[in-house]
Scaffold this motif. Sequence first.
Motif, PDB file in Angstrom:
ATOM      1  N   ARG A 123       0.807  -1.197   0.000  1.00 37.77           N
ATOM      2  CA  ARG A 123       0.000   0.000   0.000  1.00 37.77           C
ATOM      3  C   ARG A 123       0.852   1.264   0.000  1.00 37.77           C
ATOM      4  N   LEU A 124       1.902   1.232   0.816  1.00 36.62           N
ATOM      5  CA  LEU A 124       2.653   2.448   1.120  1.00 36.62           C
ATOM      6  C   LEU A 124       3.925   2.621   0.316  1.00 36.62           C
ATOM      7  N   PRO A 126       6.299   2.648  -2.663  1.00 33.29           N
ATOM      8  CA  PRO A 126       6.264   2.644  -4.127  1.00 33.29           C
ATOM      9  C   PRO A 126       7.234   1.587  -4.639  1.00 33.29           C
ATOM     10  N   ILE A 131       6.182   6.394  -9.959  1.00 35.94           N
ATOM     11  CA  ILE A 131       5.330   7.037  -8.955  1.00 35.94           C
ATOM     12  C   ILE A 131       5.498   8.550  -8.977  1.00 35.94           C
ATOM     13  N   TYR A 156      -4.176   3.222  -3.269  1.00 31.40           N
ATOM     14  CA  TYR A 156      -3.961   4.645  -3.053  1.00 31.40           C
ATOM     15  C   TYR A 156      -3.552   5.297  -4.356  1.00 31.40           C
ATOM     16  N   GLN A 160      -1.018  10.307  -2.996  1.00 35.33           N
ATOM     17  CA  GLN A 160      -1.404   9.896  -1.650  1.00 35.33           C
ATOM     18  C   GLN A 160      -0.395   8.883  -1.101  1.00 35.33           C
ATOM     19  N   GLN A 161      -0.008   7.942  -1.947  1.00 35.39           N
ATOM     20  CA  GLN A 161       0.930   6.915  -1.517  1.00 35.39           C
ATOM     21  C   GLN A 161       2.277   7.543  -1.125  1.00 35.39           C
ATOM     22  N   TYR A 164       1.858   9.453   2.223  1.00 39.57           N
ATOM     23  CA  TYR A 164       1.742   8.538   3.364  1.00 39.57           C
ATOM     24  C   TYR A 164       3.093   7.901   3.667  1.00 39.57           C
ATOM     25  N   ALA A 165       3.787   7.445   2.605  1.00 38.51           N
ATOM     26  CA  ALA A 165       5.082   6.784   2.821  1.00 38.51           C
ATOM     27  C   ALA A 165       6.062   7.771   3.448  1.00 38.51           C
TER      28      ALA A 165
END
Length: 497
Positions: A123-124, A126, A131, A156, A160-161, A164-165
């Motif tokens: 999810r988080l 890349p 990206i 995501y 957003q990813q 968040y990361a």
Amino acid sequence: MDPSIHDLGFPIWLRINHFINLFCIFFLIRSGLQILADHPKLYWNDHCRPGSEWVKFGKKKMPTNRLFTSLDEAEDVSPVFAIPGGHHNLGAGRNWHFLIVPLWILNGLCYVGLLFATGQWRRLIPTSWSIFPEAWDSILTFASLNAPPESSFHPYDPLQQLVYASVVFILGPLMILTGLAQSPALIARYPWYVDLFGGRQGARSLHFIGLMLLVLYVLIHLIMVILVHFPQNIGHMLVMFGPHDASSVLTFVAASSALLAVIGFHIAATLYTRRHQRGFQEHAAKVVEPLMRFFFRKLESRQHFDRRNVSAMHHVNGYPPVNGDYRRMAQTGFHDWRLRIGGLVERPMELSLSDLHRMPKREQTVRHNCIQGWTGIATWAGVEVREVLWRCRPKLEAKWVVFHAFVQDEYAPDHYYEVLKLDEVQDPQTILAYEMNGCPLPLEHGAPCRLRVETKVGYKMVKYLTHIDVVTSLDEVELGYGGYREDHQFYEKVASI
Ligand SMILES: Nc1nc2c(c(=O)[nH]1)N[C@H]1C(S)=C(S)[C@@H](COP(=O)(O)O)O[C@H]1N2
Ligand SMILES: [Mo]
């Protein structure tokens, strides 16, 4: 994209983790603001010359024609933004900060551990350089006041990813590392560590910038969840806080009550802390003090600044006493001043300034770290406390060493005092200083003799010493919390950070 990523869902541990995180972050932000308000100025160097701050909050202006102390600089802060809010509630603000930090870090470690253990990391993190251009496209779409298609949010959107990361793997660790750099004990033992951030003020400024980024992130995160792809995202949010699928009433009720519970807890905690300062201090100490002792106890100060680094102007905290005894002694160069050492020692002593001068002299150029946030570098010289104590032979039951100052004012008979454990004063850089920057100690910095403990924050370093008392229990010392600031301002007594 790997199709399985689309059905990662939000497992129950992730929801609990997210909830605890949200609970902690608001406490950390609010207690952080309380701490900041006590010296609401940020600098990029450790001298903290007035006027050299890069940002300043509050309207207070300090006088230029008379002495002021750093306590005069503290600003009030609203309990809406800070916990507990008000004037100089630094002790309580710090206690909240240090109570929540371990919980937040443990929760963060569980989160990262579980991310990798369950495949949720996809999810988080890349997995392709693409990206960056994709996130840029996303920014352009948002800038044109549109949202990328709903399908691009599974799991995501690239922007957003990335955000968040960065929050999890860059901002979080940065906050921990710059927070640790505020510990006098740690940076006295490993001065190179704080140099990584350009000194303690550099670390403090970065900690503040991180706080601002966190606040910004929380705001944007909330706004996006609410505005973008409403109501699907509200559905996601509910699922984050509720037990079932987004459409069920139970989920809605559970999610709203979870969020209301956080707000309610903050209000209750704020009111409780304001009304029961002493009770909160006592409860918090049970957790905060053992943790501080555990992490910072064994650290010995190894600071050796170059004398060229000495601050041209060193802040002051604590006005010189205005009582008659003190004034008379000051006028005669403290000729008849005596430092009495008594209590649980085999050989009580009275030492004059010349007695101290005849003992082995130690000189150190070190950074002073006030609990309020400012720093200053100076060269201090005097006699090691362990040397003096060794000559007095503490008895077996001796446990605490109490340092007393002159009575502040003849009409207000309180005086400053602080307590340290016998083993805490064994550090070679813990001295009874009679010189500052090569001259006899100036009045405002504690003449004729003051304590220096380089692994502690400044309030432990009693100025204007009159006597040292060795005791077996804290109950024998005034209100029994470990010193003047602990008794009257609800500070905690370990003072390692
Ligand atoms: N007697 C006395 N000693 C004191 C204080 C005080 O108010 N009275 N303030 C303490 C605090 S909070 C700090 S930060 C340092 C400040 O030392 P300085 O004034 O030499 O910079 O002194 C400590 N010792
Ligand atoms: Mo201080």
